[in-house]
Design an enzyme around this catalytic site. Structure first.
Site, PDB file in Angstrom:
ATOM      1  N   SER A  86       2.824   4.017  -0.750  1.00  0.00           N
ATOM      2  CA  SER A  86       2.946   3.356  -2.050  1.00  0.00           C
ATOM      3  C   SER A  86       3.249   4.410  -3.109  1.00  0.00           C
ATOM      4  O   SER A  86       3.061   5.605  -2.867  1.00  0.00           O
ATOM      5  CB  SER A  86       1.611   2.675  -2.382  1.00  0.00           C
ATOM      6  OG  SER A  86       1.534   2.280  -3.728  1.00  0.00           O
ATOM      7  N   TYR A  99      -7.499   2.585  -3.025  1.00  0.00           N
ATOM      8  CA  TYR A  99      -6.138   2.343  -2.545  1.00  0.00           C
ATOM      9  C   TYR A  99      -5.309   3.627  -2.590  1.00  0.00           C
ATOM     10  O   TYR A  99      -4.639   3.985  -1.620  1.00  0.00           O
ATOM     11  CB  TYR A  99      -5.499   1.246  -3.396  1.00  0.00           C
ATOM     12  CG  TYR A  99      -4.135   0.814  -2.942  1.00  0.00           C
ATOM     13  CD1 TYR A  99      -3.980  -0.052  -1.870  1.00  0.00           C
ATOM     14  CD2 TYR A  99      -2.990   1.246  -3.606  1.00  0.00           C
ATOM     15  CE1 TYR A  99      -2.716  -0.469  -1.457  1.00  0.00           C
ATOM     16  CE2 TYR A  99      -1.726   0.839  -3.214  1.00  0.00           C
ATOM     17  CZ  TYR A  99      -1.594  -0.028  -2.138  1.00  0.00           C
ATOM     18  OH  TYR A  99      -0.343  -0.434  -1.741  1.00  0.00           O
TER      19      TYR A  99
END
Length: 198
Positions: A86, A99
């Site tokens: 990401s 995350y």
């Protein structure tokens, strides 16, 4: 062939790989794409939030590798492993400590694997999307950014798009898996709308 498996369960992953190779004859490409996300200030995250995100997004990738790499090596014909990271795997995006930690973690894992598996002609790369229209985001981030508007620009892309479509990311994965990507390993392919540059 499709099988449902929990990436936190090595036995389920190994069973899926064994069945797939038995039915299809071989394994050439591994795409580790399972992931979850939720949001909160770092010190307000619950232990459950932290554990679930790390277990699925990072440990699940390691278990996917553990379930697939022996077959790739045994076949002796190379292969390609692509891990979905990401923008949060390259930037310290606020409200995403768990995350971002998981996505930074898979970058480190991929870099190590690229070195370890290079002698077997197995390439390992990560793909780094910005937002993708998958339905994974529940909108909770917007409320947190409303409370801390100075942090909003960290999420802004340079290109005039809000998010990519899943097919846009799939095209980059297909490129890395193809012969066109045969000399690329240990890389971080950004499909980030220019967000990392901001």
């Amino acid at each position: 062939m499709a099988r449902k498996a929990d990436v936190r369960r090595l036995d389920e992953l190994q069973a899926a790989v064994t069945e797939g190779v038995a039915r299809l004859g071989r394994l050439d490409i591994v795409v580790a794409n399972a992931g979850i996300v939720n949001y909160g200030r770092t010190w307000e995250l619950t232990e459950e939030q932290w554990d679930d995100v790390i277990d699925i997004n990072l440990t699940g990738v390691w278990k996917t590798v553990k379930a697939t790499v022996p077959t790739l090596i045994e076949q002796g014909e190379g292969g390609s492993i692509i891990i979905t990271s990401s923008v949060a795997g390259l930037k310290g995006l606020p409200f995403l400590a768990h995350y971002a930690s998981s996505k930074h973690g898979v970058v480190g894992l991929a870099r190590v694997l690229a070195n370890e598996l290079g002698e077997h002609d197995i390439r390992v790369n990560t793909v780094h999307p910005h937002g993708v229209r998958t339905g994974m985001n529940d909108g909770a981030l917007n409320g947190l950014l409303d409370e801390a508007p100075n942090l909003g620009p960290l999420y802004m892309p340079a290109l005039p798009y809000e998010a990519a479509d899943p097919e846009d990311i799939a095209a980059m994965v297909a490129f890395l898996a193809s012969d066109d990507g045969k000399f690329i390993t240990g890389s971080q392919l950004r499909v980030d709308l220019g967000a990392v540059n901001r």
